[in-house]
Design a protein around this motif. Structure first.
Motif, PDB file in Angstrom:
ATOM      1  N   MET A   1       9.823  -8.525 -11.319  1.00  0.00           N
ATOM      2  CA  MET A   1       9.174  -7.484 -11.390  1.00  0.00           C
ATOM      3  C   MET A   1       8.559  -6.804 -10.421  1.00  0.00           C
ATOM      4  N   PRO A   2       8.241  -5.389 -10.324  1.00  0.00           N
ATOM      5  CA  PRO A   2       8.093  -5.096  -9.068  1.00  0.00           C
ATOM      6  C   PRO A   2       6.753  -5.321  -8.796  1.00  0.00           C
ATOM      7  N   LYS A   3       6.846  -5.542  -7.102  1.00  0.00           N
ATOM      8  CA  LYS A   3       6.100  -6.793  -6.517  1.00  0.00           C
ATOM      9  C   LYS A   3       6.535  -5.697  -4.778  1.00  0.00           C
TER      10      LYS A   3
ATOM     11  N   THR B   1       1.595 -11.262  -1.392  1.00  0.00           N
ATOM     12  CA  THR B   1       2.935 -10.585  -2.952  1.00  0.00           C
ATOM     13  C   THR B   1       0.908 -10.178  -3.768  1.00  0.00           C
ATOM     14  N   SER B   2       1.613  -9.001  -3.516  1.00  0.00           N
ATOM     15  CA  SER B   2       0.677  -8.046  -4.379  1.00  0.00           C
ATOM     16  C   SER B   2       1.398  -7.050  -5.332  1.00  0.00           C
ATOM     17  N   ARG B   3       0.973  -7.232  -6.305  1.00  0.00           N
ATOM     18  CA  ARG B   3       1.492  -6.336  -7.876  1.00  0.00           C
ATOM     19  C   ARG B   3       0.396  -5.221  -8.094  1.00  0.00           C
ATOM     20  N   THR B   4       0.965  -4.124  -8.008  1.00  0.00           N
ATOM     21  CA  THR B   4      -0.363  -3.080  -7.753  1.00  0.00           C
ATOM     22  C   THR B   4       0.139  -2.455  -9.407  1.00  0.00           C
ATOM     23  N   PRO B   5      -1.541  -1.435  -9.387  1.00  0.00           N
ATOM     24  CA  PRO B   5      -1.103  -0.605 -10.398  1.00  0.00           C
ATOM     25  C   PRO B   5       0.132   0.108 -10.770  1.00  0.00           C
ATOM     26  N   LYS B   6       0.351   0.648  -9.300  1.00  0.00           N
ATOM     27  CA  LYS B   6       1.487   1.683  -9.415  1.00  0.00           C
ATOM     28  C   LYS B   6       2.755   0.910  -9.406  1.00  0.00           C
TER      29      LYS B   6
ATOM     30  N   VAL C   1       5.607   1.405 -13.014  1.00  0.00           N
ATOM     31  CA  VAL C   1       6.502   1.248 -12.767  1.00  0.00           C
ATOM     32  C   VAL C   1       7.473   0.713 -13.585  1.00  0.00           C
ATOM     33  N   SER C   2       7.159  -0.538 -13.908  1.00  0.00           N
ATOM     34  CA  SER C   2       7.865  -1.419 -14.897  1.00  0.00           C
ATOM     35  C   SER C   2       6.755  -2.495 -15.427  1.00  0.00           C
ATOM     36  N   ASP C   3       6.851  -2.724 -16.220  1.00  0.00           N
ATOM     37  CA  ASP C   3       5.899  -3.833 -17.026  1.00  0.00           C
ATOM     38  C   ASP C   3       6.778  -4.918 -17.646  1.00  0.00           C
ATOM     39  N   PRO C   4       7.516  -5.532 -17.880  1.00  0.00           N
ATOM     40  CA  PRO C   4       7.841  -6.521 -19.161  1.00  0.00           C
ATOM     41  C   PRO C   4       7.183  -6.786 -19.783  1.00  0.00           C
ATOM     42  N   GLU C   5       5.907  -7.073 -19.885  1.00  0.00           N
ATOM     43  CA  GLU C   5       4.637  -7.558 -20.231  1.00  0.00           C
ATOM     44  C   GLU C   5       5.232  -9.331 -20.170  1.00  0.00           C
TER      45      GLU C   5
END
Length: 326
Positions: free
Chosen positions: A28-30, A64-69, A73-77
């Motif tokens: 996932m985007p990070k 590591t950071s996963r931001t609202p942005k 961009v992509s959320d595999p849920e």
């Protein structure tokens, strides 16, 4: 398992960017930041088990950071289960933070921002939250909570991940959907146990998880000559009849499974040149065979050759293989 990243394949200053690209593509985007060093060193192996993805990773000190942005961009849920194998892993999500060490596990959700700092190695299991029989609202209660991975159903999930990642060459493509189903059943059982919502798990999922728990128990106690149907059933709080039905549903027999696994462990030890000086009767006893004559008959019936002859053939093969390598 497929190695999808190895920092050895990149110049020092390019490895972190390549790792980031791999993670965005495979997970996932990070965003990532190397800590205490400008050079990133690590690797990542992955195995796809249907909708379940299992990974084994190693890294230096990394943030590591996963931001609202990133989420936009992509959320595999999906839900990710992190199991450290070495080093501390600090994780913050849902306004909660925890420090996870080997012997523990922690959950992360892809739909909310998170921060982490980690060093060492870890196993990861990722799958869509929608596949869980427990609602996402309830699962959210356990995100970033440190859960035990060294006892109970948590240990069984950790053992499963360890066996899948360490013994991946033993599996065929036809095995992967079944392995994925087992992983989901175990993950659901862990979450339901800690949420005290076991009754929400479908009956077939509970039975598969129970079968995995029982077979793991048998593997851990093969060396006990007193291992019996009664003892196995009692250890899992079910009747002998229920235990037999559980194995019959998987096309197996309890006693036959014990016998076959014991003989296979003996065969592997007899094949091992490192153990060539260990007496055959000692190897047999190690795996629950206390009567040498009975062991010899059972081994010959299973493999078509006596244990002493099998060991002799194995040593000849080992010697010939070494000679060919020289």
């Amino acid at each position: 398992m497929e190695r999808v990243f190895d920092s050895k394949n990149f110049p020092g200053q390019e490895a972190l960017a390549a790792w980031t690209e791999m993670a965005q593509r495979e997970v996932m985007p990070k965003t990532f930041r190397a800590v205490d060093s400008d050079v990133f060193r690590g690797w990542s192996d992955e195995m796809s088990l249907g909708p379940v993805q299992v990974s084994s990773v190693a890294y230096p000190s990394i943030a590591t950071s996963r931001t609202p942005k990133s989420i936009r961009v992509s959320d595999p849920e999906c839900l990710q289960i992190v199991v450290p194998r070495s080093g501390p892993h600090f994780i913050e999500q849902n306004r909660r933070s925890t420090l996870v060490r080997p012997g523990e596990l922690v959950l992360l959700g892809s739909s909310r921002p998170f921060e982490s700092y980690a060093i060492g190695e870890a196993m990861l299991m990722q799958f869509p939250i929608a596949l869980l029989p427990v609602s996402a609202r309830h699962v959210d209660q356990l995100v970033t909570c440190r859960l035990p991975g060294d006892k109970g159903i948590g240990q069984l999930l950790v053992d499963y991940l360890g066996r899948v990642t360490d013994n991946h060459t033993c599996y065929t493509p036809a095995d992967t959907p079944r392995l994925g189903t087992i992983g989901l059943d175990l993950a659901a059982a862990v979450l339901a146990h800690h949420l005290e919502r076991e009754d929400e798990i479908p009956a077939d999922s509970r039975q598969r998880a129970l079968y995995t728990r029982v077979t793991s128990f048998i593997q851990d106690h093969l060396g006990d000559p007193m291992l019996s149907v009664d003892g196995i059933a009692a250890a899992h709080h079910i009747s002998d009849r229920s235990l037999h039905r559980l194995f019959q549903a998987h096309g197996a027999s309890v006693r036959a499974s014990i016998r076959e696994q014991r003989l296979e462990r003996c065969r592997r030890d007899l094949f091992d040149p490192v153990q060539r000086h260990v007496p055959i009767r000692a190897i047999a006893a190690r795996w629950g065979h206390l009567r040498p004559a009975d062991f010899t008959r059972a081994f010959r019936s299973a493999y078509g050759v006596a244990p002493v002859d099998y060991r002799h053939q194995a040593l000849q093969y080992s010697s010939a293989w070494k000679t060919s390598r020289e």
